[in-house]
Structure formats: C-alpha cells, structure tokens
Design an enzyme around this catalytic site. Structure first.
Site, PDB file in Angstrom:
ATOM      1  N   LYS A 129       0.851  -1.189   0.000  1.00 14.59           N
ATOM      2  CA  LYS A 129       0.000   0.000   0.000  1.00 14.59           C
ATOM      3  C   LYS A 129       0.888   1.240   0.000  1.00 14.59           C
ATOM      4  CE  LYS A 129      -3.657  -0.089   2.716  1.00 14.59           C
ATOM      5  NZ  LYS A 129      -4.419  -0.260   3.982  1.00 14.59           N
TER       6      LYS A 129
HETATM    7  O1  G3P Z   1      -6.637   1.284   5.546  1.00 11.80           O
HETATM    8  C1  G3P Z   1      -7.547   2.299   5.448  1.00 11.80           C
HETATM    9  C2  G3P Z   1      -8.868   1.996   6.054  1.00 11.80           C
HETATM   10  O2  G3P Z   1      -8.772   0.829   6.760  1.00 11.80           O
HETATM   11  C3  G3P Z   1      -9.354   3.108   6.910  1.00 11.80           C
HETATM   12  O3  G3P Z   1     -10.438   2.677   7.650  1.00 11.80           O
HETATM   13  O4  G3P Z   1     -12.044   2.745   9.502  1.00 11.80           O
HETATM   14  O5  G3P Z   1      -9.794   3.832   9.780  1.00 11.80           O
HETATM   15  O6  G3P Z   1     -11.512   4.850   8.277  1.00 11.80           O
HETATM   16  P1  G3P Z   1     -10.975   3.577   8.873  1.00 11.80           P
END
Ligand code: G3P
Length: 227
Positions: free
Chosen positions: A86
């Site tokens: 990533k």
């Molecule tokens: O890796 C990015 C994604 O997992 C972000 O998720 O829930 O932290 O907005 P969140």
C-alpha cells in the site's frame, strides 16, 4: 467483489475466515499500532494463517519515493507472493509506483484515496488497486459511494485495468451499495462482517424453524438423529 478483513488481530481474522468467504487481509500502520511489537511478527502470523494464495496488503510508511520503493521490496521479500504494498496516492507515492512498475513485479495498492483524480493518476502509474476511504469521505461532507462509483466509471472509460478495493466502512449499507456497482474488493472491519447478517428477522426465522422441528422431533434433535 472480493471480501477482505481490515484488521491485524489473529484471533479475529481466524474467526472471520472460518465464518465468511474471505480473500485476504488488509492492514495499515494504525491497525498495526494496536498490536505493537515487531510488525513483521504480526504480518508473518497473518500470512501463515491465510496462506500464500490469499491477498495481504501492507503499507509502506516512508515519505520519499526511493525509500518507499526500498520498503516495498523489503515487505514483499519477507511476506512473499500475493502481498500488495500500500502506497499513499501522493506525488512521491506516484513516483514510487512508476519505479516499481518499471523495475519489479510488485503489486501496488494506492491508498488514502479521497478523490477520483487521485485514483486515476495512481492507476496510470500502474497501481493494481486503489483504495477509496468511503466512510472518511462521507465524514468530510462528500459522498464516499459516489466517489467510488466515479472511480469505477473513470477506469472503465479509460480502459484501465486497475481495480478498486474500497475501505473505511461504518455500516453494511455502504457495502451493499458497492456490491451493486461491482467493485473489485472491499475490506471490512470484523464488526461490519457481522453487521451484514445481524438482523432480528433472520435470527427469528431460523429460531422458528428449529423450534418447529423440536416440537415433533424432541429437544436438541437434528436430522442426524433420524435415518
Ligand atoms: O486502511 C484504510 C482503512 O482501513 C481506513 O479505515 O475505519 O480507519 O476509516 P478507517
């Protein structure tokens, strides 16, 4: 649409893999910070659990392109095939993606995608996946589903092979919307997997079937008790 788990807790990943059709695991630095210690101890354990055929997405954290490239090579050397690196969809990240495309077979997931044009540029740089953050976009006052749909339209209009792995979900409705437009993958926190089937009508229907069966067959009887 592939389903991946956005978590690094081995016990949670194991449970979800047993219960649901899972294609892999995604992590990010925040998720790894909740575990602590050597990140490769965690990531190797995940790789061992899900197997080498499953997708594992691991984020590089360097700021400069060449350092990102070095990190990407290091990550894939340790975690093996089907590991996606990533890389944030920013200028230094784009430069790293182009270098990796020219010099390696490393698979890249462009991450921290908030706009369709970010996704377009990442795709042009050779990213295998782009990861729009659906819920975070919603929280900024925009529409994460709409942004993701626009990315899909842009890829299709420009005959690009880059797929979408949508991330950052807070409810199952967001997942439903994206399954309707057929994105390549979504990555979900464990609670979202359970939320998809957490419905009192479903539970009640199943419990009623069991009660009806036991009413004539006897308590705790199943089809195994009959020939
Ligand atoms: O890796 C990015 C994604 O997992 C972000 O998720 O829930 O932290 O907005 P969140």
């Amino acid at each position: 649409m592939k389903l991946l788990i956005d978590d690094a807790r081995i016990d949670e990943i194991e449970k979800i893999c047993e219960l649901f059709p899972v294609a892999g695991v995604t992590t990010n630095p925040t998720i790894l910070s909740r575990i602590g210690g050597n990140p490769f101890d965690t990531l190797k354990a995940i790789r061992e659990l899900i197997g080498e055929e499953a997708d594992l997405h691991v984020q590089a954290v360097s700021r400069r392109a060449q350092d990102i490239v070095d990190e990407a090579n290091h990550i894939v050397k340790i975690l093996g095939v089907n590991t996606f690196v990533k890389i944030p969809a920013l200028p230094e990240g784009f430069k790293a993606m182009k270098t990796l495309l020219e010099t390696s077979e490393i698979l890249v997931t462009a991450t921290a995608v908030y706009t369709p044009m970010q996704a377009f540029i990442a795709g042009q740089c050779g990213a295998a996946y782009v990861a729009p953050y659906v819920n975070r976009i919603d929280n900024m006052g925009f529409d994460g589903i709409r942004v993701t749909r626009e990315i899909k339209e842009i890829f299709s209009a420009n005959a690009m092979e880059t797929e979408i792995i949508a991330a950052s979900f807070k409810n199952s409705q967001q997942v439903l919307e994206l399954s309707r437009c057929g994105v390549g993958a979504v990555t979900l926190a464990p609670e979202i997997f359970y939320a998809i089937v957490n419905n009192s009508a479903i539970n009640s229907a199943v419990e009623n079937f069991i009660a009806d069966f036991e009413s004539f067959a006897g308590k705790d009887k199943t089809m195994l008790d009959f020939q």
